[in-house]
Design a protein around this motif. Structure first.
Motif, PDB file in Angstrom:
ATOM      1  N   ALA A  57      -0.753   4.366  65.835  1.00  0.00           N
ATOM      2  CA  ALA A  57      -1.044   3.072  65.335  1.00  0.00           C
ATOM      3  C   ALA A  57      -0.640   2.928  63.905  1.00  0.00           C
ATOM      4  O   ALA A  57      -1.208   3.726  63.204  1.00  0.00           O
ATOM      5  CB  ALA A  57      -2.572   2.711  65.644  1.00  0.00           C
ATOM      6  N   TYR A  62      -2.015  -4.637  58.733  1.00  0.00           N
ATOM      7  CA  TYR A  62      -1.770  -4.896  60.047  1.00  0.00           C
ATOM      8  C   TYR A  62      -1.439  -3.753  61.125  1.00  0.00           C
ATOM      9  O   TYR A  62      -0.509  -2.734  60.631  1.00  0.00           O
ATOM     10  CB  TYR A  62      -0.410  -5.936  60.279  1.00  0.00           C
ATOM     11  N   VAL A  63      -2.367  -3.443  61.791  1.00  0.00           N
ATOM     12  CA  VAL A  63      -2.333  -2.240  62.606  1.00  0.00           C
ATOM     13  C   VAL A  63      -1.451  -2.540  63.803  1.00  0.00           C
ATOM     14  O   VAL A  63      -1.830  -3.297  64.727  1.00  0.00           O
ATOM     15  CB  VAL A  63      -3.924  -1.738  62.939  1.00  0.00           C
ATOM     16  N   TRP A  64      -0.277  -1.804  63.671  1.00  0.00           N
ATOM     17  CA  TRP A  64       0.873  -1.790  64.720  1.00  0.00           C
ATOM     18  C   TRP A  64       0.550  -0.774  65.903  1.00  0.00           C
ATOM     19  O   TRP A  64       0.698   0.285  65.599  1.00  0.00           O
ATOM     20  CB  TRP A  64       2.157  -2.047  64.119  1.00  0.00           C
ATOM     21  N   LYS A  65       0.152  -1.265  67.120  1.00  0.00           N
ATOM     22  CA  LYS A  65       0.188  -0.225  68.038  1.00  0.00           C
ATOM     23  C   LYS A  65       1.344   0.102  68.870  1.00  0.00           C
ATOM     24  O   LYS A  65       1.980  -0.947  69.425  1.00  0.00           O
ATOM     25  CB  LYS A  65      -1.064  -0.434  69.223  1.00  0.00           C
ATOM     26  N   SER A  66       2.190   1.218  68.728  1.00  0.00           N
ATOM     27  CA  SER A  66       3.211   1.505  69.356  1.00  0.00           C
ATOM     28  C   SER A  66       2.947   2.199  70.855  1.00  0.00           C
ATOM     29  O   SER A  66       1.728   2.727  71.157  1.00  0.00           O
ATOM     30  CB  SER A  66       4.018   2.837  68.404  1.00  0.00           C
ATOM     31  N   ASN A  74      -5.498  -1.821  70.080  1.00  0.00           N
ATOM     32  CA  ASN A  74      -4.403  -2.565  70.175  1.00  0.00           C
ATOM     33  C   ASN A  74      -4.093  -3.112  68.723  1.00  0.00           C
ATOM     34  O   ASN A  74      -4.929  -2.786  67.745  1.00  0.00           O
ATOM     35  CB  ASN A  74      -4.909  -4.095  70.942  1.00  0.00           C
ATOM     36  N   SER A  75      -3.019  -3.901  68.430  1.00  0.00           N
ATOM     37  CA  SER A  75      -2.534  -4.250  67.182  1.00  0.00           C
ATOM     38  C   SER A  75      -3.749  -5.199  66.632  1.00  0.00           C
ATOM     39  O   SER A  75      -4.018  -6.039  67.262  1.00  0.00           O
ATOM     40  CB  SER A  75      -1.290  -4.993  67.083  1.00  0.00           C
ATOM     41  N   SER A  76      -3.876  -5.244  65.558  1.00  0.00           N
ATOM     42  CA  SER A  76      -4.831  -5.932  64.839  1.00  0.00           C
ATOM     43  C   SER A  76      -4.676  -6.097  63.215  1.00  0.00           C
ATOM     44  O   SER A  76      -3.648  -5.670  62.617  1.00  0.00           O
ATOM     45  CB  SER A  76      -6.212  -5.355  64.734  1.00  0.00           C
ATOM     46  N   SER A 114       8.753  -6.519  67.726  1.00  0.00           N
ATOM     47  CA  SER A 114       9.499  -5.484  67.644  1.00  0.00           C
ATOM     48  C   SER A 114      10.766  -5.571  68.554  1.00  0.00           C
ATOM     49  O   SER A 114      10.551  -6.164  69.656  1.00  0.00           O
ATOM     50  CB  SER A 114       8.998  -4.211  67.709  1.00  0.00           C
ATOM     51  N   THR A 165      -1.782   7.404  59.909  1.00  0.00           N
ATOM     52  CA  THR A 165      -1.943   6.541  61.161  1.00  0.00           C
ATOM     53  C   THR A 165      -3.194   6.315  61.212  1.00  0.00           C
ATOM     54  O   THR A 165      -4.189   6.763  60.767  1.00  0.00           O
ATOM     55  CB  THR A 165      -1.225   7.017  62.174  1.00  0.00           C
TER      56      THR A 165
END
Length: 847
Positions: free
Chosen positions: A758, A816-820, A802-804, A781, A797
């Motif tokens: 994340a 913004y937490v981007w979940k890869s 999930n992304s939040s 993305s 990280t």
């Protein structure tokens, strides 16, 4: 004594101090780095008392605000709020300085305000600086100079003290005194510049000493100066003795023997005539004397001759003396008289005889002059009797010298009498035999007076038709005879008489030329020729112009005598009015201003039996400004005779269908400070209508509304009083203040990251904009090709399901937490589109 500087120092008026204070109301700060905490302004000491000068120079005063807190990265701003204005050096530091101003005897207090700032927070403190007056007085310096410092007896010496000075600049007084030597009189002894005349001294000479004293009113200074006086040989004394006067041709002696020398005697005498003419020659052998014979004086020579005697001693010194001799004028003037004169008598008393007698004096006159009435007896212009008379003349010059001369005047009578006959006489015949004519004839003699006259035919005779010559003669007592004649002519000049005629009035014109008029010419009667008919112009049957025409009737008899003309008037009139063409209405003219519109039209034509074609006069006139609505235009016409046509009217209609014009408004771009919106103030545009002038404008959304992110169209509308509408729009754009992604993500590089982790994307939007900041479908993305170098692996990280999206108010940043996905390999482009429409990207390589 030092004057109080306050008397010459300028003070700021109260209004100027208030203006200066207002200018400092928004201080400027110099601040380095980031400052945290609440600032406190401290001034140490809070109050100072200092002298206006230290060691003769303005005192340097230091303001100390270094005790203000916090100590790190604090901003400073100093301003003066009261007192005589000074210049602060380094006003944006903790310790500025200034030079104390000059103050009056009572001193003065200056007030300064310190403002410190830490970030957006500020604090202020005030200090008072008391300036005290310093009084100091130093003695003046006297500088005495003598110019020249070595002189001969009798020369003038200048004593100059203008080089004196006072270190305090105080005004000085001066006093010169003599302290050594033969006393002299000092001129202007109480001035900076004085003087004296060197006295007589012995052959060894003498030294004089003088003292200058200067004072500033309290302290004094003195200086002495010496002057050397040198002995000078005394010249001899010249004494010239002259006689007061001498007559022309007489001898005069000038004597200088009374001259003397007190030292070594007289070496020589020299005489000199100073001016002339006349010039004279010395005929004496005695060097102390000058002897001459007085010459004859010429024109304008006054005869006052000045002479100069120069006496020289054996040292070469000399003096002069002058005297004058008056040469006396004893020569009389010369008189010029005419030869003897013979004149004709002009009356029983004789004759008036004029003559010219001149005189000229060698001294008084450049040219001969007329003696005038008082110079001869009898004088010129006198009446001389018949026979011979002697005229005696005399003249006198300005010196009283007299001369005389004489001549004879003889008056004779050789002039006959003058007969006065009438001018030629013309008489009107009174019968076939002619006419009886009477006349008057006389004769006058210059000496005998009136004498009898004989004429043929005599006065009162009947003269026939035609011309008769009358012959007349007369003689005076001296036997001088005279003849004269004149003509008498009898003629017939009585004209015939014409009967009178009545005026012919009110004939109506039949065209532009007027009308044809018939009449009967009047009869005539003559004493000689009998009855006849006169000739009249214009003739009967002629065309007579409009108005009144004079008809003149004439007649002549057989002898050519013309009768007095008889005239009468023929009047042709015009009473028929002209006709005006009809006019169509002018409709739908657009207004060009509040007054309406200028309307041009062609005035209707007119026709008249006499005047022919013309143009009517209409009101309002073509080119006038017609008001909104319908205006009646009335057209009129009159012919030259004043007959008025029936008026013709038509309507001019002015309408307003043009909407107002709204001023353009530039698009507005603002940055949201919070809540993903911005309150936008704007100036409502003006609107101008051709007819109404300024009209109100309403805009939606209105000024002061809250505008959402992105573009919003503002529409402004205006309507005039006749319902014509106009609109104009502009765009308000609200955007975020996005300055790029923060660490650990690098902008412009491909960030290495572990697949499945994340990733925290940190950024700021310039305040808390809420969490609804992304455009629909974002962030997202997409796969991209890996190009270029890859930066360091993102080590930071987070653990997230999930992304939040979160907002950290302390750091003013979004995370913004981007979940890869674990399955991601290679490079991907993360696109973040915000609600303001801006798009921001970051590149990642998943491993």
């Amino acid at each position: 004594m030092k004057r109080s500087i306050a008397t010459a120092h300028r003070r700021w008026p109260a209004w100027l101090l208030l203006l200066a204070a207002s200018a400092f109301s928004t201080p400027a700060f110099a601040q380095a780095g980031t400052c945290n905490g609440n600032p406190t302004a401290r001034i140490n000491p809070a109050t100072q008392t200092v002298p206006e000068r230290t060691h003769g120079q303005p005192t340097l005063v230091t303001l100390n605000g270094s005790g203000s807190t916090p100590s790190a990265n604090l901003g400073f701003s100093w301003v003066q709020t009261a007192g005589t204005p000074v210049t602060l050096n380094n006003p944006n530091t903790a310790t500025p300085t200034f030079s104390a101003p000059d103050v009056g005897p009572g001193g003065e207090t200056l007030t300064f305000r310190l403002t410190v700032n830490c970030g957006t927070r500020t604090d202020t403190a005030t200090t008072h600086i008391n300036i005290t007056d310093v009084v100091l007085n130093l003695p003046p310096t006297a500088v005495a100079v003598a110019v020249p410092d070595s002189v001969d007896e009798g020369e003038v010496v200048i004593l100059d003290g203008s080089g004196s000075s006072d270190p305090d600049g105080d005004p000085l007084t001066y006093a010169w005194t003599q302290i050594l030597g033969t006393p002299v009189v000092i001129q202007n002894a109480n001035s900076a510049i004085a003087g004296f005349t060197a006295p007589d001294v012995g052959m060894a000479g003498e030294t004089l000493q003088f003292r200058l004293t200067v004072s500033d009113g309290t302290l004094t200074g003195i200086d002495d100066v010496e002057v050397n006086v040198v002995w000078v040989n005394a010249p001899p004394v010249a004494i010239a003795v002259c006689p007061d006067s001498v007559a022309e041709g007489q001898q005069a002696t000038l004597d200088g023997s009374l001259s003397y020398d007190l030292d070594d005697g007289i070496a020589s005498y020299a005489w000199n005539q100073l001016n002339g003419p006349p010039l004279v020659v010395n005929i004496s052998d005695d060097p102390a004397q000058f002897v001459f014979v007085a010459p004859q004086l010429g024109y304008q020579q006054l005869g006052l001759l000045p002479f100069e005697l120069t006496v020289t001693d054996f040292q070469g010194a000399f003096t002069t003396d002058e005297c004058e001799v008056q040469i006396l004028d004893i020569t009389p003037p010369a008189i010029a008289v005419p030869a003897d004169i013979t004149a004709e008598a002009t009356s029983a008393a004789g004759a008036s005889v004029g003559f010219s007698v001149t005189a000229q004096d060698a001294v008084d006159d450049a040219e001969p002059y007329e003696i005038g009435a008082s110079g001869c007896a009898p004088p010129s212009g006198s009446v001389f009797p018949l026979g011979e008379t002697t005229v005696a003349c005399g003249a006198e010059d300005s010196a009283g010298n007299q001369a005389s001369a004489s001549f004879k005047v003889t008056v004779v009578d050789t002039t006959p009498p003058a007969i006065d006959v009438p001018d030629p006489i013309t008489a009107e015949a009174t019968s076939a035999s002619g006419a009886e004519v009477s006349f008057a004839v006389s004769a006058t003699d210059l000496v005998s007076g009136n004498v009898p006259v004989d004429c043929l035919p005599p006065s009162g005779s009947t003269f026939p038709l035609g011309t008769t010559t009358v012959e007349c003669s007369a003689s005076d007592a001296a036997g001088n005879g005279a003849d004269a004649s004149f003509d008498v002519t009898v003629v017939d000049t009585t004209p015939p008489v014409i009967d009178p005629m009545d005026d012919i009035l009110g004939v109506e014109a039949t065209g532009p030329a007027g009308a044809v008029v018939h009449y009967t010419a009047p009869a005539t009667s003559d004493i000689v020729d009998g009855a006849g008919v006169a000739t009249c112009l214009p003739a009967s049957g002629s065309t007579f112009a409009l108005g009144s025409t004079v008809v003149t009737c004439t007649a002549s008899d057989a002898a050519g005598n013309a009768a007095s003309p008889v005239s009468f008037n023929v009047q042709v009139v015009d009473t028929t009015p002209p006709v005006i063409d009809p006019m169509a209405d002018i409709l739908g003219v657009e207004a060009t201003g509040p007054d309406g519109a200028v309307v041009h039209y062609t005035a209707p034509a007119t026709s008249d039996i006499v005047d022919g074609a013309g143009v009517a006069t209409c009101l309002p006139a073509s080119g006038s400004t017609f008001a909104l609505g319908s205006t009646v235009v009335t057209c009129t016409a009159s012919d030259a005779a004043g007959n008025a046509a029936s008026p013709v009217s038509f309507n001019v209609q002015v309408v307003d269908t043009t909407p107002p014009v709204i001023d353009p408004v530039a698009d507005i771009a603002v940055v949201s400070e919070s809540g993903s919106q911005a309150v936008v103030e704007y100036a409502t545009p003006n609107a101008i209508d051709l007819v109404d002038g300024p009209v109100p404008v309403s805009c939606s959304p209105s000024s002061g509304s809250s505008f959402g992110m992105g573009d919003t169209t503002v529409t402004c509308q205006a309507e005039d009083s006749r319902g014509n509408q106009a609109s104009r729009s502009f765009t308000v754009t609200v955007s975020y203040h996005f300055a790029g992604f923060f660490k650990p993500v690098e902008n412009g590089k491909t960030n290495a990251v572990k697949a499945g982790s994340a990733i925290p994307l940190k950024f700021s939007l310039g305040g808390n904009q809420g969490l609804d900041i992304f455009a629909p479908g974002h962030p997202r993305s997409t796969v991209m090709a890996c190009t270029g170098s890859t930066g360091e692996e993102v080590a930071e990280t987070v653990t997230a399901g999930n992304s939040s999206l979160n907002y950290d108010a302390t750091l003013d940043q979004y995370v913004y937490v981007w979940k890869s996905e674990r399955s991601w390999r290679g490079c991907r482009l993360l696109t973040v589109k915000l609600k303001d429409g801006s798009v921001h990207t970051a590149m990642f390589e998943f491993r």
